[in-house]
Design a protein around this motif. Structure first.
Motif, short mmCIF file in Angstrom:
data_model
loop_
_atom_site.label_atom_id
_atom_site.label_comp_id
_atom_site.label_asym_id
_atom_site.label_seq_id
_atom_site.Cartn_x
_atom_site.Cartn_y
_atom_site.Cartn_z
N ARG A 22 64.42 22.04 21.83
CA ARG A 22 63.49 23.15 21.63
C ARG A 22 64.13 24.27 20.81
N ALA B 185 59.15 19.87 20.12
CA ALA B 185 60.51 19.35 20.27
C ALA B 185 60.50 17.95 20.88
N ARG B 186 59.68 17.79 21.91
CA ARG B 186 59.59 16.46 22.56
C ARG B 186 59.05 15.42 21.59
N GLU B 187 58.00 15.79 20.86
CA GLU B 187 57.39 14.81 19.94
C GLU B 187 58.32 14.45 18.80
N LEU C 33 57.95 23.64 22.73
CA LEU C 33 58.52 22.62 23.61
C LEU C 33 57.88 21.25 23.35
N SER C 34 56.56 21.21 23.23
CA SER C 34 55.88 19.94 22.94
C SER C 34 56.29 19.40 21.58
N GLY D 295 61.64 14.71 18.94
CA GLY D 295 62.91 14.20 19.45
C GLY D 295 64.10 15.09 19.15
#
Length: 162
Positions: A31, A24-26, A21-22, A28
């Motif tokens: 997930r 995916a956020r980083e 998840l992290s 962009g």
């Protein structure tokens, strides 16, 4: 493989404990995209596993050495693989072509402990000769990111900018 694959591997290499998840956020992206890419790279054999890098020195094993083995050709490799796995100080090994048959990376608590480990390996039935060099300092180990970068150039997919 494309630049997103490279960015995923680069992120997990730089931050081994990062969650999907992290990541995916980083990066962009969604997930499920990260998870699907990781799964695909595993299926293709590109990604063996994502594990933390361990340093033997802080664990009490500051001495590293590279040991080359010649094996008795009449005995062959046979059970040598399992015999080497039974020596905890052997942290990597590979077969080789040329005058030496196997290359080991071993660690030890001291130079005298290194001698004990080498003696243990030399006594293995299939081993006919050893040659050891002590590692003074690792300059670069497991440099696969530059290779992956080269393999994914000009693929057009966006990734992290460096």
């Amino acid at each position: 493989m494309d630049r997103l694959d490279y960015s995923i591997i680069e992120l997990f290499t730089e931050q081994p404990g990062v969650s999907v998840l992290s990541a995916a956020r980083e990066l962009g992206v969604a997930r499920p995209t990260i998870q699907a890419r990781l799964n695909r790279m595993r299926e293709k054999g590109i990604l063996i596993d994502i594990v933390p890098k361990l340093a033997p020195d802080p664990m009490g094993f500051p001495v590293q050495a590279m040991t080359m083995l010649q094996i008795d050709q009449r005995i062959g490799h046979g059970g040598l693989h399992d015999d080497l796995l039974a020596v905890p100080e052997v942290i990597d090994f590979s077969t080789m072509a040329g005058p030496w048959d196997i290359l080991l990376r071993i660690v030890a608590r001291s130079n005298s402990d290194l001698q004990r480990v080498i003696d243990k390996i030399a006594r293995l039935e299939a081993v006919s000769r050893t040659s050891t060099s002590i590692v003074l300092r690792d300059l670069a180990r497991n440099r696969l990111l530059p290779l992956m970068d080269e393999a994914t150039k000009d693929t057009g997919s966006p990734g992290r900018s460096s």
